[in-house]
Design a protein around this motif. Sequence first.
Motif, PDB file in Angstrom:
ATOM      1  N   LYS A 198      -2.149 -50.527  17.618  1.00 59.26           N
ATOM      2  CA  LYS A 198      -2.784 -51.537  16.530  1.00 59.26           C
ATOM      3  C   LYS A 198      -3.560 -50.497  15.540  1.00 59.26           C
ATOM      4  CE  LYS A 198      -5.312 -55.762  15.942  1.00 59.26           C
ATOM      5  NZ  LYS A 198      -6.211 -57.034  16.712  1.00 59.26           N
ATOM      6  N   CYS A 199      -3.496 -50.690  14.285  1.00 57.52           N
ATOM      7  CA  CYS A 199      -4.246 -49.905  13.198  1.00 57.52           C
ATOM      8  C   CYS A 199      -5.675 -50.567  13.624  1.00 57.52           C
ATOM      9  CB  CYS A 199      -3.540 -50.324  12.007  1.00 57.52           C
ATOM     10  SG  CYS A 199      -4.509 -49.219  10.675  1.00 57.52           S
ATOM     11  N   GLY A 200      -6.600 -49.486  13.482  1.00 55.75           N
ATOM     12  CA  GLY A 200      -8.009 -49.976  13.448  1.00 55.75           C
ATOM     13  C   GLY A 200      -8.486 -50.412  12.081  1.00 55.75           C
ATOM     14  N   GLN A 201      -7.616 -50.006  11.037  1.00 54.01           N
ATOM     15  CA  GLN A 201      -8.169 -50.524   9.985  1.00 54.01           C
ATOM     16  C   GLN A 201      -7.628 -51.715   9.274  1.00 54.01           C
ATOM     17  OE1 GLN A 201      -9.501 -47.519   6.691  1.00 54.01           O
ATOM     18  NE2 GLN A 201      -7.636 -48.047   5.902  1.00 54.01           N
ATOM     19  N   CYS A 202      -6.371 -51.698   9.215  1.00 55.82           N
ATOM     20  CA  CYS A 202      -5.532 -52.880   8.574  1.00 55.82           C
ATOM     21  C   CYS A 202      -5.203 -54.088   9.903  1.00 55.82           C
ATOM     22  CB  CYS A 202      -4.494 -52.523   7.680  1.00 55.82           C
ATOM     23  SG  CYS A 202      -3.174 -51.831   8.714  1.00 55.82           S
ATOM     24  N   GLY A 203      -5.079 -53.530  10.908  1.00 60.23           N
ATOM     25  CA  GLY A 203      -4.840 -54.527  12.236  1.00 60.23           C
ATOM     26  C   GLY A 203      -3.352 -54.585  12.457  1.00 60.23           C
ATOM     27  N   VAL A 214      -0.593 -41.637  11.394  1.00 59.95           N
ATOM     28  CA  VAL A 214      -1.005 -42.340  10.254  1.00 59.95           C
ATOM     29  C   VAL A 214      -0.593 -43.573   9.991  1.00 59.95           C
ATOM     30  CG1 VAL A 214      -1.551 -41.932   7.615  1.00 59.95           C
ATOM     31  CG2 VAL A 214      -1.640 -40.026   9.346  1.00 59.95           C
ATOM     32  N   CYS A 215      -1.440 -44.614   9.821  1.00 59.16           N
ATOM     33  CA  CYS A 215      -0.818 -45.790   9.734  1.00 59.16           C
ATOM     34  C   CYS A 215       0.209 -45.858   8.364  1.00 59.16           C
ATOM     35  CB  CYS A 215      -1.992 -47.040   9.285  1.00 59.16           C
ATOM     36  SG  CYS A 215      -1.326 -48.463   8.868  1.00 59.16           S
ATOM     37  N   PRO A 216       1.425 -46.352   8.670  1.00 62.74           N
ATOM     38  CA  PRO A 216       2.314 -46.405   7.830  1.00 62.74           C
ATOM     39  C   PRO A 216       1.925 -47.709   6.523  1.00 62.74           C
ATOM     40  CG  PRO A 216       3.395 -47.220   9.514  1.00 62.74           C
ATOM     41  CD  PRO A 216       2.124 -46.704   9.991  1.00 62.74           C
ATOM     42  N   HIS A 217       1.021 -48.549   6.757  1.00 67.24           N
ATOM     43  CA  HIS A 217       0.876 -49.738   5.983  1.00 67.24           C
ATOM     44  C   HIS A 217      -0.528 -49.259   5.266  1.00 67.24           C
ATOM     45  CE1 HIS A 217       3.696 -51.989   8.360  1.00 67.24           C
ATOM     46  NE2 HIS A 217       2.919 -51.554   9.611  1.00 67.24           N
ATOM     47  N   CYS A 218      -1.694 -48.829   5.833  1.00 69.29           N
ATOM     48  CA  CYS A 218      -2.800 -48.475   4.922  1.00 69.29           C
ATOM     49  C   CYS A 218      -3.399 -47.149   4.667  1.00 69.29           C
ATOM     50  CB  CYS A 218      -3.725 -49.464   5.538  1.00 69.29           C
ATOM     51  SG  CYS A 218      -4.424 -48.733   7.230  1.00 69.29           S
ATOM     52  N   GLY A 219      -2.506 -46.284   5.504  1.00 64.67           N
ATOM     53  CA  GLY A 219      -2.815 -44.892   5.483  1.00 64.67           C
ATOM     54  C   GLY A 219      -4.142 -44.402   6.336  1.00 64.67           C
ATOM     55  N   TYR A 220      -4.371 -45.252   7.287  1.00 60.73           N
ATOM     56  CA  TYR A 220      -5.517 -44.772   7.855  1.00 60.73           C
ATOM     57  C   TYR A 220      -5.145 -44.051   9.012  1.00 60.73           C
ATOM     58  CZ  TYR A 220      -9.067 -45.661  11.707  1.00 60.73           C
ATOM     59  OH  TYR A 220     -10.089 -45.456  12.341  1.00 60.73           O
ATOM     60  N   HIS A 221      -6.178 -42.750   9.163  1.00 61.54           N
ATOM     61  CA  HIS A 221      -5.750 -41.486   9.806  1.00 61.54           C
ATOM     62  C   HIS A 221      -6.376 -41.712  11.443  1.00 61.54           C
ATOM     63  CE1 HIS A 221      -4.377 -39.870   6.496  1.00 61.54           C
ATOM     64  NE2 HIS A 221      -4.222 -38.463   6.918  1.00 61.54           N
TER      65      HIS A 221
HETATM   66 ZN   LIG Z   1      -3.305 -49.676   8.963  1.00 62.99          ZN
END
Ligand SMILES: [Zn+2]
Length: 306
Positions: free
Chosen positions: A28-33, A47-54
């Motif tokens: 689960k992405c820690g930024q966009c969920g 790196v999250c492919p949806h929001c770019g969260y590293h």
């Molecule tokens: Zn994300």
Amino acid sequence: MSWLTNFVRPKLQALVRKAEVPDNLWDKCGQCGQMIFHRELEAAMRVCPHCGYHMRLAAARRLELLFDEGKYQRIELPKNETDPLKFRDRKRYSDRLREAQLKTSEQDAIIVAHGTMGSTPAVIAAFNFDFMGGSMGAAVGDGLIAAARLAVLQEAPLIVIPASGGARMQEGIISLMQMPRSIIAVDEVKEAGLPYIVLLTDPTTGGVSASFAMLGDIAISEPGAVIGFAGARVIEETIREKLPEGFQRAEYLREHGMVDLVVPRAELRDTLIRIIDLLRHPMPPAEVVNLPVPSSGETHGQIATS
Ligand SMILES: [Zn+2]
């Protein structure tokens, strides 16, 4: 009934079981969920492919991404005295150390390796945040000294990648002594005229940010990384003021001159290779070439090109 229970039910259960997906296949992405397929996330260097969260990256994986063809040699770090103060909070420090060693299969929070980057030798010291929050005790200080001396020996640039909550409180004053010690270590690299580059990753805080981590010739950071000394909440409570948005984030620090570059993970290797090349070959040899003779025949000159 027996036909139903003995034949149909197991068949149905088998079908349902196959459709079940183990939990660990998804992150689960820690930024966009958003849920991201594990293999897809690894391919994207976490790196999250949806929001770019590293997301945080293990030290060994970092080395693999930075060195040529993912190949490098680790050096053995000196074994130091564990638990010099016989410290105990809820648990003994020696027990905490052993647990972290079992969990990470590492001796302490730093690994040092050498290899080539863009065919140029390089030494990298990388922190493992999973090992007691990447905290800096005597072993980490030893690791930084070993990395600096190896860089000098190999006449190679030193790249340090902190991911740390700061000094290791279980080592008390000894952990604080690693601040001047690590500074002396990186000074040896600088005195040898070799590049010292810091790649700040999430998080770089406390005694680590107050020592070697902010002394790079070039300070690079990953997007969104938290970089600071005290935590934002502690500062807010102390000064009783609301802190600006993005405070202590990599981008904020770049705007305020504390960080030179914020580079996405996918571009880090190429950027580092380019910087090392620029720092190691700052003055290309100038050669003198004759200008073509002007038709008027009045001015003859030479120009130095590089
Ligand atoms: Zn994300």
